[in-house]
Design a protein around this motif. Structure first.
Motif, PDB file in Angstrom:
ATOM      1  N   ALA A 204      13.927   3.308  -1.168  1.00 22.29           N
ATOM      2  CA  ALA A 204      15.176   2.757  -0.566  1.00 22.29           C
ATOM      3  C   ALA A 204      15.245   1.374  -0.891  1.00 22.29           C
ATOM      4  CB  ALA A 204      15.028   3.090   0.832  1.00 22.29           C
ATOM      5  N   GLY A 205      14.373   0.708  -1.464  1.00 21.69           N
ATOM      6  CA  GLY A 205      14.571  -0.507  -1.737  1.00 21.69           C
ATOM      7  C   GLY A 205      13.408  -1.479  -2.038  1.00 21.69           C
ATOM      8  N   ASP A 206      13.651  -2.577  -2.836  1.00 17.26           N
ATOM      9  CA  ASP A 206      12.601  -3.181  -3.313  1.00 17.26           C
ATOM     10  C   ASP A 206      12.050  -4.211  -2.133  1.00 17.26           C
ATOM     11  OD1 ASP A 206      12.304  -2.084  -5.551  1.00 17.26           O
ATOM     12  OD2 ASP A 206      13.432  -3.718  -6.561  1.00 17.26           O
ATOM     13  N   HIS A 207      12.843  -4.489  -1.281  1.00 15.36           N
ATOM     14  CA  HIS A 207      12.547  -5.170  -0.285  1.00 15.36           C
ATOM     15  C   HIS A 207      11.543  -4.954   0.679  1.00 15.36           C
ATOM     16  CE1 HIS A 207      15.396  -2.768   1.684  1.00 15.36           C
ATOM     17  NE2 HIS A 207      15.112  -3.256   2.979  1.00 15.36           N
ATOM     18  N   LEU A 208      10.977  -3.301   0.754  1.00 14.80           N
ATOM     19  CA  LEU A 208      10.340  -2.897   1.787  1.00 14.80           C
ATOM     20  C   LEU A 208       8.924  -2.877   1.212  1.00 14.80           C
ATOM     21  CD1 LEU A 208      12.604   0.316   2.192  1.00 14.80           C
ATOM     22  CD2 LEU A 208      12.210  -1.740   4.028  1.00 14.80           C
ATOM     23  N   ARG A 209       8.018  -3.538   1.914  1.00 18.21           N
ATOM     24  CA  ARG A 209       6.664  -3.464   1.577  1.00 18.21           C
ATOM     25  C   ARG A 209       6.032  -2.302   2.410  1.00 18.21           C
ATOM     26  NH1 ARG A 209       6.136  -9.960   1.817  1.00 18.21           N
ATOM     27  NH2 ARG A 209       7.959  -9.498   2.836  1.00 18.21           N
ATOM     28  N   VAL A 210       5.300  -1.441   1.698  1.00 12.03           N
ATOM     29  CA  VAL A 210       4.707  -0.192   2.571  1.00 12.03           C
ATOM     30  C   VAL A 210       3.181  -0.265   2.293  1.00 12.03           C
ATOM     31  CG1 VAL A 210       4.801   2.008   2.567  1.00 12.03           C
ATOM     32  CG2 VAL A 210       6.854   0.734   1.842  1.00 12.03           C
ATOM     33  N   GLY A 211       2.690   0.162   3.334  1.00 10.46           N
ATOM     34  CA  GLY A 211       1.061   0.212   3.230  1.00 10.46           C
ATOM     35  C   GLY A 211       0.625   1.184   4.516  1.00 10.46           C
ATOM     36  N   LEU A 212      -0.682   1.609   4.669  1.00 10.31           N
ATOM     37  CA  LEU A 212      -1.041   2.473   5.696  1.00 10.31           C
ATOM     38  C   LEU A 212      -1.904   1.336   6.465  1.00 10.31           C
ATOM     39  CD1 LEU A 212      -4.414   3.184   5.309  1.00 10.31           C
ATOM     40  CD2 LEU A 212      -3.345   4.980   3.740  1.00 10.31           C
ATOM     41  N   THR A 213      -2.151   1.844   7.646  1.00  7.09           N
ATOM     42  CA  THR A 213      -3.042   0.947   8.553  1.00  7.09           C
ATOM     43  C   THR A 213      -4.347   1.748   8.805  1.00  7.09           C
ATOM     44  OG1 THR A 213      -2.468   2.005  10.744  1.00  7.09           O
ATOM     45  CG2 THR A 213      -1.122   0.011   9.741  1.00  7.09           C
ATOM     46  N   LEU A 214      -5.653   1.313   8.773  1.00  4.07           N
ATOM     47  CA  LEU A 214      -6.622   1.863   8.534  1.00  4.07           C
ATOM     48  C   LEU A 214      -7.620   1.087   9.549  1.00  4.07           C
ATOM     49  CD1 LEU A 214      -8.458   4.017   7.024  1.00  4.07           C
ATOM     50  CD2 LEU A 214      -9.423   2.173   5.771  1.00  4.07           C
ATOM     51  N   SER A 215      -8.395   2.131  10.453  1.00  4.39           N
ATOM     52  CA  SER A 215      -9.274   1.613  11.815  1.00  4.39           C
ATOM     53  C   SER A 215     -10.607   1.300  10.909  1.00  4.39           C
ATOM     54  CB  SER A 215      -9.473   2.585  12.709  1.00  4.39           C
ATOM     55  OG  SER A 215     -10.643   2.368  13.406  1.00  4.39           O
ATOM     56  N   MET A 216     -10.972   0.034  10.829  1.00  3.32           N
ATOM     57  CA  MET A 216     -12.114  -0.356  10.001  1.00  3.32           C
ATOM     58  C   MET A 216     -12.981  -0.899  10.987  1.00  3.32           C
ATOM     59  SD  MET A 216     -10.723  -1.978   6.361  1.00  3.32           S
ATOM     60  CE  MET A 216     -12.287  -1.867   5.841  1.00  3.32           C
ATOM     61  N   THR A 217     -14.384  -0.543  10.854  1.00  2.00           N
ATOM     62  CA  THR A 217     -15.514  -0.959  11.476  1.00  2.00           C
ATOM     63  C   THR A 217     -16.517  -1.685  10.610  1.00  2.00           C
ATOM     64  OG1 THR A 217     -15.448   1.120  12.854  1.00  2.00           O
ATOM     65  CG2 THR A 217     -17.543   0.042  12.963  1.00  2.00           C
ATOM     66  N   ARG A 245      -4.812   1.827  -3.035  1.00  2.00           N
ATOM     67  CA  ARG A 245      -4.827   0.949  -4.108  1.00  2.00           C
ATOM     68  C   ARG A 245      -3.773   0.641  -4.628  1.00  2.00           C
ATOM     69  NH1 ARG A 245     -10.025   0.387  -5.637  1.00  2.00           N
ATOM     70  NH2 ARG A 245     -11.484   2.144  -5.157  1.00  2.00           N
ATOM     71  N   ARG A 246      -2.697   1.212  -4.717  1.00  2.81           N
ATOM     72  CA  ARG A 246      -1.265   1.037  -5.204  1.00  2.81           C
ATOM     73  C   ARG A 246      -0.150   0.619  -4.237  1.00  2.81           C
ATOM     74  NH1 ARG A 246       1.948   4.434  -7.573  1.00  2.81           N
ATOM     75  NH2 ARG A 246       1.116   6.324  -6.779  1.00  2.81           N
ATOM     76  N   ASP A 247      -0.566   0.398  -2.911  1.00  3.41           N
ATOM     77  CA  ASP A 247       0.174   0.067  -2.018  1.00  3.41           C
ATOM     78  C   ASP A 247       0.418  -1.564  -2.013  1.00  3.41           C
ATOM     79  OD1 ASP A 247      -0.293   2.422  -1.144  1.00  3.41           O
ATOM     80  OD2 ASP A 247      -1.253   2.036   0.836  1.00  3.41           O
ATOM     81  N   ASP A 248       1.643  -1.657  -1.188  1.00  5.21           N
ATOM     82  CA  ASP A 248       1.929  -3.303  -0.851  1.00  5.21           C
ATOM     83  C   ASP A 248       1.025  -4.059  -0.430  1.00  5.21           C
ATOM     84  OD1 ASP A 248       4.062  -2.762  -2.742  1.00  5.21           O
ATOM     85  OD2 ASP A 248       5.213  -1.981  -1.190  1.00  5.21           O
ATOM     86  N   PHE A 249       0.188  -3.509   0.769  1.00  8.55           N
ATOM     87  CA  PHE A 249      -0.621  -4.037   1.533  1.00  8.55           C
ATOM     88  C   PHE A 249      -1.566  -3.046   2.163  1.00  8.55           C
ATOM     89  CE2 PHE A 249       2.668  -2.903   4.558  1.00  8.55           C
ATOM     90  CZ  PHE A 249       2.154  -2.787   5.825  1.00  8.55           C
ATOM     91  N   LEU A 250      -2.573  -3.692   2.844  1.00  8.63           N
ATOM     92  CA  LEU A 250      -3.289  -2.588   3.636  1.00  8.63           C
ATOM     93  C   LEU A 250      -3.379  -3.215   5.126  1.00  8.63           C
ATOM     94  CD1 LEU A 250      -5.426  -0.380   3.868  1.00  8.63           C
ATOM     95  CD2 LEU A 250      -7.102  -2.114   3.961  1.00  8.63           C
ATOM     96  N   GLY A 251      -2.966  -2.629   6.273  1.00  8.51           N
ATOM     97  CA  GLY A 251      -3.052  -3.011   7.584  1.00  8.51           C
ATOM     98  C   GLY A 251      -4.587  -2.709   7.852  1.00  8.51           C
ATOM     99  N   VAL A 252      -5.299  -3.770   8.229  1.00  7.47           N
ATOM    100  CA  VAL A 252      -6.492  -3.546   8.652  1.00  7.47           C
ATOM    101  C   VAL A 252      -6.711  -3.725  10.278  1.00  7.47           C
ATOM    102  CG1 VAL A 252      -8.858  -4.833   8.902  1.00  7.47           C
ATOM    103  CG2 VAL A 252      -7.649  -4.810   6.631  1.00  7.47           C
ATOM    104  N   GLY A 288     -15.925  -9.201   8.937  1.00 11.54           N
ATOM    105  CA  GLY A 288     -16.558  -8.310   8.105  1.00 11.54           C
ATOM    106  C   GLY A 288     -15.749  -7.380   7.348  1.00 11.54           C
ATOM    107  N   THR A 289     -14.824  -6.643   7.978  1.00 12.17           N
ATOM    108  CA  THR A 289     -13.849  -5.655   7.578  1.00 12.17           C
ATOM    109  C   THR A 289     -12.866  -6.340   6.620  1.00 12.17           C
ATOM    110  OG1 THR A 289     -12.472  -5.856   9.608  1.00 12.17           O
ATOM    111  CG2 THR A 289     -14.257  -4.011   9.630  1.00 12.17           C
ATOM    112  N   LEU A 290     -12.595  -7.399   6.976  1.00 10.98           N
ATOM    113  CA  LEU A 290     -11.608  -8.073   5.768  1.00 10.98           C
ATOM    114  C   LEU A 290     -12.350  -8.039   4.539  1.00 10.98           C
ATOM    115  CD1 LEU A 290      -9.721 -10.545   7.972  1.00 10.98           C
ATOM    116  CD2 LEU A 290      -8.617  -8.614   6.880  1.00 10.98           C
ATOM    117  N   LEU A 303      -3.344  -7.394   5.734  1.00  7.92           N
ATOM    118  CA  LEU A 303      -2.496  -7.757   7.029  1.00  7.92           C
ATOM    119  C   LEU A 303      -3.371  -7.345   8.189  1.00  7.92           C
ATOM    120  CD1 LEU A 303       0.226  -9.214   7.955  1.00  7.92           C
ATOM    121  CD2 LEU A 303       1.225  -6.795   7.872  1.00  7.92           C
ATOM    122  N   VAL A 304      -3.639  -8.010   8.975  1.00  7.50           N
ATOM    123  CA  VAL A 304      -4.288  -7.572  10.381  1.00  7.50           C
ATOM    124  C   VAL A 304      -3.194  -7.151  11.296  1.00  7.50           C
ATOM    125  CG1 VAL A 304      -5.864  -8.064  12.274  1.00  7.50           C
ATOM    126  CG2 VAL A 304      -6.177  -9.316  10.029  1.00  7.50           C
TER     127      VAL A 304
END
Ligand code: BGC
Length: 399
Positions: A204-217, A245-252, A288-290, A303-304
């Motif tokens: 839908a557009g290059d302005h959208l930065r997409v990632g998943l968020t992961l619970s990290m310990t 790996r191919r995402d625009d960011f990872l939500g930690v 540690g998780t970052l 991104l936290v």
């Protein structure tokens, strides 16, 4: 104490999720679960914080505190109440919320799915239904077509590792199953959903930065626990990191550490304080998780999207955040690309099976009047955000 500055453009925010704050989310699997005898839920979500109506107040709060970003989620059960039937009114509602963010100068961070499913999907088998990832992508496509022009950061699925382990291994979240093979199946379905959703959103557009968020310990091996740690981390984190790996960011999203011995994770260490959630008070866990996410993902920006503490002692909250931020600053100094810090949560809300007991919020919410009352930590974090630096505000010393 010396001042720690953050890079220009560093995002400061607070987060919520639809089911936890909107209220009356009748059409979701969680609502049904909360009302089932024996589900183990402390209480139903009910009206939650009534944010479905009071969202302008929430946005005013975020902006007036001095934060620049608001993370919230879209409720799939409202947008697609029956299979293939979309609610333009619900989409318009979220359009008003997104426009409200822009009007106040807030960067919206949208989560497409935060734990809850529409009931029709749960009846078909939820994430175990082989068509669920495709249905998720279709819902993303439809939603982005209506709202994408107002979005920028988009999280597909919130904490897929928690959905799988809590719902299919520990039997604590719906559908309350305890079966390792089914958990594995759901994990791969969630990865497929993330990829399909990401592709639908990106189209839908290059302005959208997409990632998943992961619970990290922050897993820490005790002598002899090294192999067990690798096993636990492989299931809880590594598959999802590989998928990002191919995402625009990872939500930690990090709350604490876990010590691992030869037989598995251990309880809190003697002498270490424990939060209302039973987690060790361990703000250093975020650093540690970052570091671990950066090690695995190389250059993918981080991104936290959640970090926080459940406590009635608000000065403990300030101390916790300050310590976590010092960890981020050390990561930045080492060249790790951390784009922002989003505190969980903007306000005290419905903490899933634990109901309204745990208090994560920067803002307290009166359970009968829904009045919002910012705690001192809210002003404190806002001052950090305004200064884009830590150390100019009165901050408790690290313990
Ligand atoms: C979830 C939130 C939850 C928070 C605190 C995260 O796992 O994304 O929904 O309230 O942790 O437990």
């Amino acid at each position: 104490m010396s001042t720690t500055s953050f890079p220009e453009g560093f995002l400061w925010g607070a987060a919520t999720a639809a089911h936890q704050v909107e209220g009356s989310n009748w059409n979701s699997d969680w609502w049904e679960f909360e009302h089932q005898a024996g589900s183990g839920c402390a209480e139903p979500s009910g009206d939650a914080c009534d944010s479905w109506s009071r969202w302008p107040e929430d946005l005013d709060l975020v902006a007036s505190l001095g934060l620049g970003a608001y993370r919230f989620s879209m409720e799939w059960a409202r947008i697609e109440p029956e299979e293939g039937e979309y609610s333009v009114a619900a989409l318009d509602h979220y359009r008003r919320v997104l426009a409200g963010c822009h009007d106040r100068g807030l960067v919206p961070m949208v989560t497409m799915n935060h734990f809850t499913l529409p009931r029709w999907l749960a009846r078909r088998g939820g994430w175990e239904w082989d068509q669920a990832p495709e249905r998720f992508a279709r819902y993303c496509r439809r939603t982005i077509a209506h709202l994408g022009d107002l979005m920028s950061w988009v999280c597909t699925v919130n904490e897929p590792n928690i959905v799988a382990v809590m719902g299919y291994r520990f039997g604590i979240f719906p559908p309350a199953v305890s079966d390792g093979a089914r958990r594995d199946l759901v994990q791969s379905a969630l990865i497929r959903a993330h990829h399909a959703g990401r592709d639908a959103i990106k189209a839908a557009g290059d302005h959208l930065r997409v990632g998943l968020t992961l619970s990290m310990t922050d897993y820490q091996a005790l002598p002899g626990g090294e192999e067990k740690l690798e096993q636990i981390r492989a299931r809880m984190e590594d598959g999802f990191l590989a998928a990002a790996r191919r995402d625009d960011f990872l939500g930690v999203q990090t709350y604490s550490r876990a010590r691992v011995g030869p037989l598995g994770t251990l309880g809190p260490e003697e002498g270490v304080a424990v939060t209302q959630m039973g987690y060790e008070y361990w703000p250093q866990a975020l650093e540690g998780t970052l570091r671990r996410a950066a090690e695995v993902l190389g250059g993918v920006p981080l991104l936290v999207t959640e970090n926080g503490i459940s406590t009635d002692d608000d000065s403990e909250r300030v101390e916790f955040i300050a310590s976590a931020l010092r960890g981020i600053s050390r990561c930045l100094a080492d060249g790790i690309d951390v784009r922002g810090y989003v505190y969980w949560s903007l306000m005290d809300n419905f903490e899933w099976v634990l109901g309204y007991g745990p208090k994560f919020g920067l803002v307290a919410v009166d359970r009968s009047s829904f009045d919002r009352r910012p705690k001192p930590s809210a002003a404190w974090l806002g001052a950090v955000a305004r200064a884009n630096a830590l150390g100019t505000q009165a901050t408790p010393a690290p313990r």
